[in-house]
Design an enzyme around this catalytic site. Structure first.
Site, PDB file in Angstrom:
ATOM      1  N   GLY A 114       0.811  -1.211   0.000  1.00 10.83           N
ATOM      2  CA  GLY A 114       0.000   0.000   0.000  1.00 10.83           C
ATOM      3  C   GLY A 114       0.850   1.269   0.000  1.00 10.83           C
ATOM      4  N   MET A 115       0.175   2.408   0.051  1.00 13.26           N
ATOM      5  CA  MET A 115       0.884   3.693  -0.052  1.00 13.26           C
ATOM      6  C   MET A 115       1.858   3.892   1.114  1.00 13.26           C
ATOM      7  SD  MET A 115      -0.714   7.450  -0.728  1.00 13.26           S
ATOM      8  CE  MET A 115      -1.931   7.400   0.571  1.00 13.26           C
ATOM      9  N   LEU A 116       1.376   3.745   2.331  1.00 12.10           N
ATOM     10  CA  LEU A 116       2.254   3.954   3.485  1.00 12.10           C
ATOM     11  C   LEU A 116       3.251   2.805   3.624  1.00 12.10           C
ATOM     12  CD1 LEU A 116       3.111   5.464   6.034  1.00 12.10           C
ATOM     13  CD2 LEU A 116       1.290   4.256   7.271  1.00 12.10           C
ATOM     14  N   ASP A 132      -2.266 -12.343   4.314  1.00 13.34           N
ATOM     15  CA  ASP A 132      -3.607 -11.803   4.532  1.00 13.34           C
ATOM     16  C   ASP A 132      -3.812 -11.740   6.047  1.00 13.34           C
ATOM     17  OD1 ASP A 132      -6.330 -11.448   4.973  1.00 13.34           O
ATOM     18  OD2 ASP A 132      -6.930 -12.718   3.288  1.00 13.34           O
ATOM     19  N   ALA A 138      -4.963  -2.593   5.695  1.00  9.48           N
ATOM     20  CA  ALA A 138      -6.255  -2.035   6.104  1.00  9.48           C
ATOM     21  C   ALA A 138      -7.233  -2.057   4.942  1.00  9.48           C
ATOM     22  CB  ALA A 138      -6.081  -0.592   6.584  1.00  9.48           C
ATOM     23  N   TRP A 139      -8.510  -2.123   5.284  1.00 15.94           N
ATOM     24  CA  TRP A 139      -9.579  -1.810   4.339  1.00 15.94           C
ATOM     25  C   TRP A 139      -9.699  -0.296   4.366  1.00 15.94           C
ATOM     26  CZ3 TRP A 139     -13.882  -4.984   2.222  1.00 15.94           C
ATOM     27  CH2 TRP A 139     -14.859  -4.200   1.597  1.00 15.94           C
ATOM     28  N   THR A 140      -9.322   0.376   3.298  1.00 10.61           N
ATOM     29  CA  THR A 140      -9.278   1.844   3.298  1.00 10.61           C
ATOM     30  C   THR A 140     -10.354   2.483   2.413  1.00 10.61           C
ATOM     31  OG1 THR A 140      -7.581   1.761   1.580  1.00 10.61           O
ATOM     32  CG2 THR A 140      -6.813   1.988   3.844  1.00 10.61           C
ATOM     33  N   TYR A 171     -16.117   2.720   8.398  1.00  3.64           N
ATOM     34  CA  TYR A 171     -14.647   2.655   8.376  1.00  3.64           C
ATOM     35  C   TYR A 171     -14.079   3.060   9.741  1.00  3.64           C
ATOM     36  CZ  TYR A 171      -9.899   4.348   7.244  1.00  3.64           C
ATOM     37  OH  TYR A 171      -8.547   4.604   7.239  1.00  3.64           O
TER      38      TYR A 171
HETATM   39  N1  NAP Z   1      -4.934   7.077   2.938  1.00  2.24           N
HETATM   40  C1  NAP Z   1      -5.338   7.901   3.892  1.00  2.24           C
HETATM   41  O1  NAP Z   1      -5.696   9.064   3.636  1.00  2.24           O
HETATM   42  C2  NAP Z   1      -5.375   7.449   5.324  1.00  2.24           C
HETATM   43  C3  NAP Z   1      -5.902   8.330   6.273  1.00  2.24           C
HETATM   44  C4  NAP Z   1      -5.933   7.929   7.603  1.00  2.24           C
HETATM   45  C5  NAP Z   1      -5.436   6.703   7.971  1.00  2.24           C
HETATM   46  N2  NAP Z   1      -4.940   5.864   7.024  1.00  2.24           N
HETATM   47  C6  NAP Z   1      -4.451   4.561   7.468  1.00  2.24           C
HETATM   48  O2  NAP Z   1      -3.128   4.406   7.017  1.00  2.24           O
HETATM   49  C7  NAP Z   1      -2.858   3.009   6.852  1.00  2.24           C
HETATM   50  C8  NAP Z   1      -2.208   2.794   5.497  1.00  2.24           C
HETATM   51  O3  NAP Z   1      -3.153   3.168   4.509  1.00  2.24           O
HETATM   52  P1  NAP Z   1      -2.737   3.509   3.016  1.00  2.24           P
HETATM   53  O4  NAP Z   1      -3.137   4.893   2.765  1.00  2.24           O
HETATM   54  O5  NAP Z   1      -1.353   3.045   2.773  1.00  2.24           O
HETATM   55  O6  NAP Z   1      -3.798   2.593   2.278  1.00  2.24           O
HETATM   56  P2  NAP Z   1      -3.620   1.557   1.098  1.00  2.24           P
HETATM   57  O7  NAP Z   1      -2.719   2.109   0.049  1.00  2.24           O
HETATM   58  O8  NAP Z   1      -5.022   1.168   0.737  1.00  2.24           O
HETATM   59  O9  NAP Z   1      -2.875   0.345   1.802  1.00  2.24           O
HETATM   60  C9  NAP Z   1      -3.532  -0.628   2.532  1.00  2.24           C
HETATM   61  C10 NAP Z   1      -2.950  -1.946   2.099  1.00  2.24           C
HETATM   62  O10 NAP Z   1      -3.561  -2.979   2.894  1.00  2.24           O
HETATM   63  C11 NAP Z   1      -3.775  -4.079   2.016  1.00  2.24           C
HETATM   64  N3  NAP Z   1      -4.789  -4.976   2.546  1.00  2.24           N
HETATM   65  C12 NAP Z   1      -6.135  -4.888   2.459  1.00  2.24           C
HETATM   66  N4  NAP Z   1      -6.699  -5.953   3.052  1.00  2.24           N
HETATM   67  C13 NAP Z   1      -5.686  -6.727   3.498  1.00  2.24           C
HETATM   68  C14 NAP Z   1      -5.615  -7.960   4.180  1.00  2.24           C
HETATM   69  N5  NAP Z   1      -6.732  -8.639   4.507  1.00  2.24           N
HETATM   70  N6  NAP Z   1      -4.409  -8.457   4.506  1.00  2.24           N
HETATM   71  C15 NAP Z   1      -3.279  -7.803   4.158  1.00  2.24           C
HETATM   72  N7  NAP Z   1      -3.274  -6.649   3.501  1.00  2.24           N
HETATM   73  C16 NAP Z   1      -4.469  -6.101   3.182  1.00  2.24           C
HETATM   74  C17 NAP Z   1      -4.201  -3.449   0.714  1.00  2.24           C
HETATM   75  O11 NAP Z   1      -4.026  -4.369  -0.339  1.00  2.24           O
HETATM   76  P3  NAP Z   1      -5.000  -4.312  -1.627  1.00  2.24           P
HETATM   77  O12 NAP Z   1      -4.719  -2.967  -2.258  1.00  2.24           O
HETATM   78  O13 NAP Z   1      -4.561  -5.473  -2.425  1.00  2.24           O
HETATM   79  O14 NAP Z   1      -6.395  -4.393  -1.100  1.00  2.24           O
HETATM   80  C18 NAP Z   1      -3.245  -2.273   0.621  1.00  2.24           C
HETATM   81  O15 NAP Z   1      -2.047  -2.624  -0.029  1.00  2.24           O
HETATM   82  C19 NAP Z   1      -4.184   2.284   7.069  1.00  2.24           C
HETATM   83  O16 NAP Z   1      -4.228   1.812   8.384  1.00  2.24           O
HETATM   84  C20 NAP Z   1      -5.211   3.380   6.899  1.00  2.24           C
HETATM   85  O17 NAP Z   1      -6.384   3.093   7.639  1.00  2.24           O
HETATM   86  C21 NAP Z   1      -4.889   6.206   5.707  1.00  2.24           C
END
Ligand code: NAP
Length: 294
Positions: free
Chosen positions: A11-13, A37, A61-63, A126
């Site tokens: 994912g992004m982070l 998973d 995460a489910w984002t 969420y």
């Molecule tokens: N983006 C934001 O603005 C934001 C804001 C506040 C907090 N956050 C938090 O920051 C954290 C990182 O988010 P991000 O922005 O990097 O989001 P992201 O790019 O959607 O990354 C989340 C990753 O988790 C993976 N994932 C989903 N279900 C999974 C599972 N069952 N087992 C293992 N991996 C799984 C996703 O894979 P797939 O793509 O294959 O589904 C994705 O690669 C999360 O905890 C999110 O809640 C993000």
């Protein structure tokens, strides 16, 4: 030397965190969803048993905020159940755990920044599922669990509002952007740095807010991005949220306070405009590469 395991590493982070640790020469195993998973408890235990990390960072995460409204159970399985699985395995093998969480655990209607110990009151599916994850981690790992809440993330490795604005500047004469939601645009690279600083400092377990300082509306952020592109910022026009209904309600005020960083003596992330300027060349390059790839 600290051994790290990062879940959700695709994912992004997760991508920026693995890159930051790698460039520091730290031993790090990054597992994307295909390799681990987090809803599979046995697989999580197995991965941690094999890797025996000192620290696990759960970036999985489910984002999809809107999709979670109709699929709360599935979102809960990842954001609540997945976090609980990782926490249980960390407890068993003596690893510290950093659980990444969100501003959406709050109601988003305050008139001042939310403190780390303010009472959560999520208004979306969420947010509710992420709060379950926070509680699972803090409950199971009272002496070695961190919750790092972030918000309004952008980065080179995934879709974000910032990258969308870069794309739209190229495609549209004007762009309408909501001007009645306030938050803190935050670079994923900065969050990665706060996470490593927490671990380096052996900070007290608990909740930390990793967002930029200052605040902006999406409209203000879009205008800043147009300015960085050398485009006329007046092409970005303000609209109210009511003009753009979403399945999950968006918080009007989602600004987080940074008081907890004073405990371990870590500087919070600086002002959002400064971070955006530093991040911008990477965002632009990533967006141009994505556009060229079609
Ligand atoms: N983006 C934001 O603005 C934001 C804001 C506040 C907090 N956050 C938090 O920051 C954290 C990182 O988010 P991000 O922005 O990097 O989001 P992201 O790019 O959607 O990354 C989340 C990753 O988790 C993976 N994932 C989903 N279900 C999974 C599972 N069952 N087992 C293992 N991996 C799984 C996703 O894979 P797939 O793509 O294959 O589904 C994705 O690669 C999360 O905890 C999110 O809640 C993000």
């Amino acid at each position: 030397m600290t051994g790290w395991l990062v879940t959700g590493a695709g994912g992004m982070l997760g991508t920026d965190l693995v890159a930051a640790l790698t460039s520091r020469g730290e031993p790090v195993t990054g597992l994307d969803r295909a390799r681990l998973d987090v809803t599979d408890a046995a697989a999580v235990t197995d991965a941690i048993a094999r890797c025996r990390p000192d620290v696990v960072v759960n970036c999985a995460a489910w984002t999809a905020v809107d999709d979670a409204e109709a699929s709360e159970e599935q979102a809960l399985a990842v954001n609540g159940g997945g976090a609980a699985n990782v926490a249980a395995a960390c407890a068993r093998f003596g690893a510290r755990l950093v659980q990444v969480s969100t501003d959406y655990v709050f109601a988003g209607d305050a008139g001042r920044p939310y403190a780390e110990d303010d009472v959560p009151a999520p208004r979306t599916a969420y947010g509710r599922t992420k709060l379950v994850g926070e509680r699972a981690v803090l409950g199971r790992l009272p002496g070695s669990g961190y919750v790092v809440r972030t918000a309004w993330l952008y980065g080179a490795h995934g879709p974000s509002f910032a990258r969308t604005m870069i794309k739209l500047e190229d495609q549209r004469p004007t762009v309408d952007v909501v001007d009645d939601q306030r938050g803190q645009p935050t670079w994923a690279v900065d969050v990665a740095r706060q996470i490593t600083a927490l671990v380096d400092a052996a900070a007290a377990p608990g909740i930390y807010h990793a967002t930029s300082s200052g605040e902006a509306t999406w409209f203000e952020l879009a205008r800043e991005i147009f300015g960085l592109l050398g485009a006329d910022a007046a092409r970005v026009r303000p609209i109210p949220s009511s003009a753009l209904p979403t399945l999950a309600p968006r918080p009007a005020y989602s600004v987080l306070g940074h008081g907890a960083w004073t405990g371990p003596g870590i500087l919070p992330i600086g002002e959002w405009r400064t971070a955006l300027r530093r991040a911008f060349p990477g965002l632009l390059a990533a967006q141009r590469a994505a556009a060229a790839a079609g």
